[in-house]
Design a protein around this motif. Structure first.
Motif, short mmCIF file in Angstrom:
data_model
loop_
_atom_site.label_atom_id
_atom_site.label_comp_id
_atom_site.label_asym_id
_atom_site.label_seq_id
_atom_site.Cartn_x
_atom_site.Cartn_y
_atom_site.Cartn_z
N VAL A 1 -30.30 -1.79 -10.35
CA VAL A 1 -29.03 -2.09 -11.02
C VAL A 1 -29.09 -1.71 -12.49
O VAL A 1 -28.17 -1.07 -13.03
CB VAL A 1 -28.68 -3.59 -10.84
N LEU A 2 -30.18 -2.07 -13.16
CA LEU A 2 -30.32 -1.72 -14.57
C LEU A 2 -30.43 -0.22 -14.78
O LEU A 2 -29.84 0.33 -15.71
CB LEU A 2 -31.54 -2.43 -15.16
N ARG A 3 -31.18 0.46 -13.91
CA ARG A 3 -31.29 1.92 -14.01
C ARG A 3 -29.92 2.57 -13.88
O ARG A 3 -29.57 3.46 -14.65
CB ARG A 3 -32.22 2.45 -12.92
N ASP A 4 -29.13 2.10 -12.91
CA ASP A 4 -27.81 2.69 -12.70
C ASP A 4 -26.83 2.32 -13.82
O ASP A 4 -25.96 3.10 -14.16
CB ASP A 4 -27.25 2.26 -11.35
N ALA A 5 -26.98 1.13 -14.40
CA ALA A 5 -26.11 0.73 -15.50
C ALA A 5 -26.39 1.56 -16.76
O ALA A 5 -25.47 1.84 -17.53
CB ALA A 5 -26.30 -0.76 -15.80
N SER B 1 -34.57 4.85 -19.02
CA SER B 1 -34.37 3.94 -17.89
C SER B 1 -34.92 4.54 -16.60
O SER B 1 -35.47 3.83 -15.77
CB SER B 1 -32.89 3.58 -17.74
N TRP B 2 -34.79 5.85 -16.45
CA TRP B 2 -35.32 6.52 -15.25
C TRP B 2 -36.85 6.55 -15.30
O TRP B 2 -37.51 6.35 -14.28
CB TRP B 2 -34.77 7.95 -15.16
N ILE B 3 -37.39 6.78 -16.47
CA ILE B 3 -38.85 6.80 -16.62
C ILE B 3 -39.43 5.43 -16.33
O ILE B 3 -40.43 5.30 -15.61
CB ILE B 3 -39.24 7.28 -18.04
N ALA B 4 -38.81 4.39 -16.87
CA ALA B 4 -39.30 3.02 -16.64
C ALA B 4 -39.19 2.65 -15.17
O ALA B 4 -40.09 1.99 -14.62
CB ALA B 4 -38.50 2.04 -17.49
N TYR B 5 -38.14 3.08 -14.51
CA TYR B 5 -37.95 2.78 -13.08
C TYR B 5 -39.06 3.44 -12.25
O TYR B 5 -39.65 2.79 -11.38
CB TYR B 5 -36.58 3.28 -12.63
N ARG B 6 -39.36 4.70 -12.54
CA ARG B 6 -40.43 5.39 -11.80
C ARG B 6 -41.78 4.74 -12.04
O ARG B 6 -42.59 4.60 -11.12
CB ARG B 6 -40.47 6.86 -12.18
N GLN B 7 -42.02 4.32 -13.29
CA GLN B 7 -43.30 3.68 -13.60
C GLN B 7 -43.41 2.34 -12.87
O GLN B 7 -44.47 1.99 -12.37
CB GLN B 7 -43.42 3.46 -15.12
N LEU B 8 -42.32 1.60 -12.80
CA LEU B 8 -42.32 0.33 -12.07
C LEU B 8 -42.62 0.55 -10.60
O LEU B 8 -43.39 -0.20 -10.00
CB LEU B 8 -40.97 -0.37 -12.25
#
Length: 54
Positions: A20-24, A31-38
């Protein structure tokens, strides 16, 4: 066993919120980098926990 670790850690809730946060904040590359790292960290932690249990 690996997938059960995801359930035990409630990764599905964390990833739902992260998605949700990545899409927001789709316009921010961080945000995309943090999502992939997570995603990577989540998998590695579950692998480590599985090795410890088995």
């Amino acid at each position: 066993m690996h997938e059960l670790e995801h359930v035990a850690r409630r990764d599905y809730l964390i990833m739902f919120l992260a998605t949700v946060l990545r899409d927001a904040f789709f316009y921010m590359p961080t945000s995309w980098i943090a999502y992939r790292q997570l995603q990577r960290e989540k998998e590695l932690v579950c692998d480590d926990l599985t090795v410890g249990v088995t």
